[in-house]
Design an enzyme around this catalytic site. Structure first.
Site, PDB file in Angstrom:
ATOM      1  N   HIS A 117      43.148 -33.301  95.818  1.00 26.35           N
ATOM      2  CA  HIS A 117      42.232 -33.463  95.149  1.00 26.35           C
ATOM      3  C   HIS A 117      40.810 -33.034  95.815  1.00 26.35           C
ATOM      4  CE1 HIS A 117      44.729 -35.437  92.323  1.00 26.35           C
ATOM      5  NE2 HIS A 117      44.796 -36.258  92.987  1.00 26.35           N
TER       6      HIS A 117
HETATM    7 ZN   LIG Z   1      49.155 -38.480  93.435  1.00 26.15          ZN
END
Ligand SMILES: [Zn+2]
Length: 305
Positions: A121
């Protein structure tokens, strides 16, 4: 022998007051150390990443702000893992270095793993969802610069959350293919475009999951790859508090087996980044990662790099 890179800071570099289940790293390390698998696994201490390698893929200002402790409040909040300890910087540098070390080991030995990371992320100039820098993008960049015979990289991201940071950071990197198979109704809210995304419905169970994964791995057999980067998050387990899928431990083992068989039959070195796992209690996550590494020991020697 399977080499796994591990540092005690993977756990202790996060505050015990953080919501993040920091103990999982230590518990997986102990669980393997106390089992028969220990005979087939060597734990190695990672080296801290060279900052120039971080600057190759992340914005210099973002890297410097994180390292000297001047990252804005909002950027810190987007990452999470707070309250930050004094060791958060060293922890992060060891995790990033562990990815590089595990890549070298995978190319030498056919398979290797870092016992942390999979920080998919993290984006070019900001982090999110417990991810500060993106070890997958960083290791891909390092791999392409160092190993001329390993240019075609398949990023197989089977964490339950989309690999949004890897998608944006690797979008324009030639011959790196990003595949993310994740729960559509889950974090991150705003999905990015991987080379191939497969969105699963909330509640998807073993049978359907395995069928869809099989179909996609089959497609990859006709594409020329030189190495596989596996983000092996186990947060699609039904016990996971952040998952929304419904896999059993057997389903998870079957998933791993498909990936390991794919690499063995295609003769592709396999580099494993851990990824997510937030079961409550954490034992289910620990068991799933333990199983993964035991399965990996059986692949040692079958992939010739
Ligand atoms: Zn995850």
């Amino acid at each position: 022998m399977l080499e796994i890179f591990y540092h005690p800071l993977y756990t202790s570099g996060i505050s015990k007051n953080s919501k993040f289940p920091r103990d999982r790293y230590k518990l997986i390390f102990e669980s393997i150390s106390n089992s028969k698998a220990n005979k087939k696994i060597t734990f190695r201490t990672p080296e801290k990443i060279d900052l120039d390698l971080l600057y190759n893929v992340h914005q210099k200002e973002y890297v410097d702000n994180f390292i000297d402790g001047t990252l804005s409040e909002s950027k810190q909040r987007a990452i999470g893992l707070r309250p930050w300890t004094k060791d958060i910087v060293d922890r992060t540098l060891f995790i990033m270095g562990g990815g590089i070390n595990a890549l070298d080991s995978a190319i030498k030995n056919g398979i290797s793993s870092n016992l942390a990371g999979g920080t998919h992320h993290a984006h070019y100039d900001y982090g999110s969802g417990y991810c500060i820098f993106n070890d997958i993008a960083l290791t891909a960049n390092y791999c392409k610069n160092k190993y001329k015979e390993y240019q075609n990289i398949l990023v197989l991201d089977l964490d339950v959350h989309q690999g949004d940071g890897s998608a944006t950071m690797l979008k324009d990197v030639e011959s790196v293919f990003t595949f993310s198979m994740h729960c559509g109704g889950n974090f991150p809210l705003k999905k990015q475009k991987s080379d191939l995304d497969v969105e699963l419905e909330i509640g998807t169970g073993d049978e359907e999951y395995i069928e869809i994964l099989k179909e996609n791995l089959y497609k990859f057999k006709s594409i020329q790859f030189d190495i596989v980067f596996f983000q092996a998050g186990v947060d699609s387990l039904k016990f996971d508090s952040l998952g929304h899928l419904n896999l059993t431990q057997d389903g998870m083992k079957k998933r791993n087996e498909l990936v390991l068989d794919f690499c063995a039959t295609q003769n592709l070195p396999l580099l494993i980044f851990m990824g997510g796992g937030y079961s409550n209690p954490i034992d289910h996550t620990v068991e799933a990662f333990h199983n993964l590494f035991v399965q990996c020991t059986k692949t040692v020697g079958t992939i010739k790099s």
